[in-house]
Design a protein around this motif. Structure first.
Motif, short mmCIF file in Angstrom:
data_model
loop_
_atom_site.label_atom_id
_atom_site.label_comp_id
_atom_site.label_asym_id
_atom_site.label_seq_id
_atom_site.Cartn_x
_atom_site.Cartn_y
_atom_site.Cartn_z
N HIS A 1 0.83 -1.21 0.00
CA HIS A 1 0.00 0.00 0.00
C HIS A 1 0.87 1.25 0.00
O HIS A 1 0.55 2.23 -0.67
CB HIS A 1 -0.93 0.01 1.22
CG HIS A 1 -2.05 -0.97 1.13
ND1 HIS A 1 -2.81 -1.32 2.21
CD2 HIS A 1 -2.55 -1.68 0.09
CE1 HIS A 1 -3.72 -2.20 1.84
NE2 HIS A 1 -3.58 -2.44 0.55
N ARG B 1 3.83 1.63 -1.30
CA ARG B 1 4.35 1.84 -2.66
C ARG B 1 3.28 2.42 -3.59
O ARG B 1 3.56 3.31 -4.39
CB ARG B 1 4.89 0.53 -3.23
CG ARG B 1 6.28 0.18 -2.74
CD ARG B 1 6.94 -0.90 -3.59
NE ARG B 1 6.13 -2.08 -3.77
CZ ARG B 1 6.16 -3.15 -2.98
NH1 ARG B 1 6.98 -3.19 -1.96
NH2 ARG B 1 5.38 -4.19 -3.23
N LEU B 2 2.05 1.90 -3.48
CA LEU B 2 0.95 2.39 -4.31
C LEU B 2 0.64 3.86 -4.00
O LEU B 2 0.44 4.67 -4.91
CB LEU B 2 -0.29 1.53 -4.10
CG LEU B 2 -1.52 1.91 -4.93
CD1 LEU B 2 -1.23 1.78 -6.42
CD2 LEU B 2 -2.70 1.04 -4.53
N GLU C 1 2.69 6.12 -2.70
CA GLU C 1 3.79 6.96 -3.21
C GLU C 1 3.71 7.09 -4.72
O GLU C 1 3.90 8.18 -5.28
CB GLU C 1 5.15 6.42 -2.78
CG GLU C 1 6.26 7.32 -3.25
CD GLU C 1 7.60 7.04 -2.59
OE1 GLU C 1 8.55 7.75 -2.95
OE2 GLU C 1 7.69 6.14 -1.74
N LYS C 2 3.41 6.00 -5.41
CA LYS C 2 3.28 6.05 -6.87
C LYS C 2 2.20 7.05 -7.29
O LYS C 2 2.39 7.84 -8.22
CB LYS C 2 2.95 4.65 -7.41
CG LYS C 2 2.83 4.57 -8.92
CD LYS C 2 2.61 3.14 -9.37
CE LYS C 2 1.23 3.02 -9.95
NZ LYS C 2 0.89 1.70 -10.41
N ASN C 3 1.06 7.03 -6.58
CA ASN C 3 -0.03 7.95 -6.93
C ASN C 3 0.29 9.39 -6.57
O ASN C 3 -0.11 10.31 -7.28
CB ASN C 3 -1.34 7.49 -6.27
CG ASN C 3 -1.97 6.34 -7.02
OD1 ASN C 3 -2.05 6.36 -8.24
ND2 ASN C 3 -2.38 5.32 -6.30
N ARG D 1 3.30 10.64 -6.76
CA ARG D 1 4.20 11.06 -7.84
C ARG D 1 3.44 11.26 -9.15
O ARG D 1 3.71 12.22 -9.88
CB ARG D 1 5.32 10.03 -8.02
CG ARG D 1 6.19 9.82 -6.78
CD ARG D 1 6.84 11.10 -6.30
NE ARG D 1 7.64 10.86 -5.10
CZ ARG D 1 7.76 11.73 -4.13
NH1 ARG D 1 7.15 12.90 -4.17
NH2 ARG D 1 8.51 11.47 -3.08
N ARG D 2 2.49 10.38 -9.45
CA ARG D 2 1.69 10.53 -10.67
C ARG D 2 0.86 11.81 -10.65
O ARG D 2 0.54 12.36 -11.70
CB ARG D 2 0.74 9.34 -10.84
CG ARG D 2 1.37 8.15 -11.51
CD ARG D 2 0.39 7.02 -11.70
NE ARG D 2 -0.60 7.32 -12.73
CZ ARG D 2 -1.66 6.57 -12.98
NH1 ARG D 2 -1.89 5.50 -12.26
NH2 ARG D 2 -2.49 6.88 -13.95
N ASN E 1 6.22 16.16 -5.99
CA ASN E 1 7.58 15.65 -5.85
C ASN E 1 8.17 15.93 -4.48
O ASN E 1 9.38 15.83 -4.28
CB ASN E 1 8.48 16.23 -6.93
CG ASN E 1 8.04 15.76 -8.31
OD1 ASN E 1 7.84 14.57 -8.53
ND2 ASN E 1 7.86 16.69 -9.21
N LYS F 1 -8.98 2.48 0.73
CA LYS F 1 -8.05 1.74 -0.11
C LYS F 1 -8.77 0.51 -0.67
O LYS F 1 -9.71 0.04 -0.06
CB LYS F 1 -6.83 1.29 0.71
CG LYS F 1 -5.98 2.43 1.18
CD LYS F 1 -4.69 1.97 1.83
CE LYS F 1 -4.90 1.44 3.21
NZ LYS F 1 -3.68 1.19 3.97
N ASP G 1 -6.93 4.37 -5.88
CA ASP G 1 -6.69 4.46 -7.31
C ASP G 1 -6.35 5.90 -7.66
O ASP G 1 -6.67 6.83 -6.93
CB ASP G 1 -7.88 3.93 -8.13
CG ASP G 1 -9.09 4.83 -8.05
OD1 ASP G 1 -9.03 5.93 -8.63
OD2 ASP G 1 -10.08 4.43 -7.42
N TYR G 2 -5.69 6.06 -8.78
CA TYR G 2 -5.16 7.37 -9.14
C TYR G 2 -6.24 8.44 -9.21
O TYR G 2 -6.07 9.53 -8.67
CB TYR G 2 -4.42 7.29 -10.48
CG TYR G 2 -4.03 8.66 -10.99
CD1 TYR G 2 -3.02 9.37 -10.37
CD2 TYR G 2 -4.72 9.25 -12.04
CE1 TYR G 2 -2.68 10.64 -10.81
CE2 TYR G 2 -4.38 10.52 -12.48
CZ TYR G 2 -3.36 11.21 -11.86
OH TYR G 2 -3.04 12.46 -12.27
#
Length: 146
Positions: free
Chosen positions: A19, A21-22, A24-26, A28-29, A33, A121, A124-125
């Motif tokens: 979770h 990682r997900l 953080e990915k979202n 960043r998307r 930053n 959770k 989603d983006y």
């Protein structure tokens, strides 16, 4: 994300590595930053946000955004939310709840305690980006009252 010219640090309190990682990915998307400081338990997160003495003095001049899971190994996210919102130095910090719990009473309790946004959770983006935009953080300058 900046607050009156200062960088906002994102404090992510999440014990599930997948979770985290997900999330953080979202982040960043979404074009954010900023530094992300991760914690897998409430004790470490509260030490960072409120200081070991829990006075909150350590965060008096810091600009933080808290991403908070409610289900942690050492304490509940509700307890963390209460401590953050109950402290004069941190009560205005934006707190985004990111959790698997979708119980209406739990959601209402978080809002009653001062949570800014509650997201169920898996994140989603689209939902995450919408929440960030709602907070006025999406490609914008954040203003955190002192």
């Amino acid at each position: 994300m900046k607050a009156t010219g200062k960088e906002v640090t994102i404090v992510m309190i999440e014990d599930d590595e997948g979770h985290a990682r997900l999330i953080e990915k979202n982040v960043r998307r979404a074009g954010v930053n900023n530094e992300i400081v991760p914690f897998t338990n409430g004790t470490g997160a509260l030490d960072y946000i409120l200081g070991a003495d829990r006075s909150g003095e350590v965060s008096r001049d810091r600009y933080l955004l808290v991403l908070l899971d409610l289900n942690l190994p050492d304490m509940s996210g509700i307890d963390i939310l209460e401590k953050i919102k109950g402290n004069d130095h941190t009560k205005r910090l934006p707190v985004v709840i990111l959790t698997t719990t979708d119980d209406e009473r739990e959601i209402q309790r978080c809002y009653d305690l001062g949570a800014n946004v509650y997201i169920t959770k898996p994140v989603d983006y689209d939902n995450f980006a919408h929440a960030i935009r709602q907070l006025g953080l999406f490609f914008a300058v954040i203003q955190i009252p002192q």
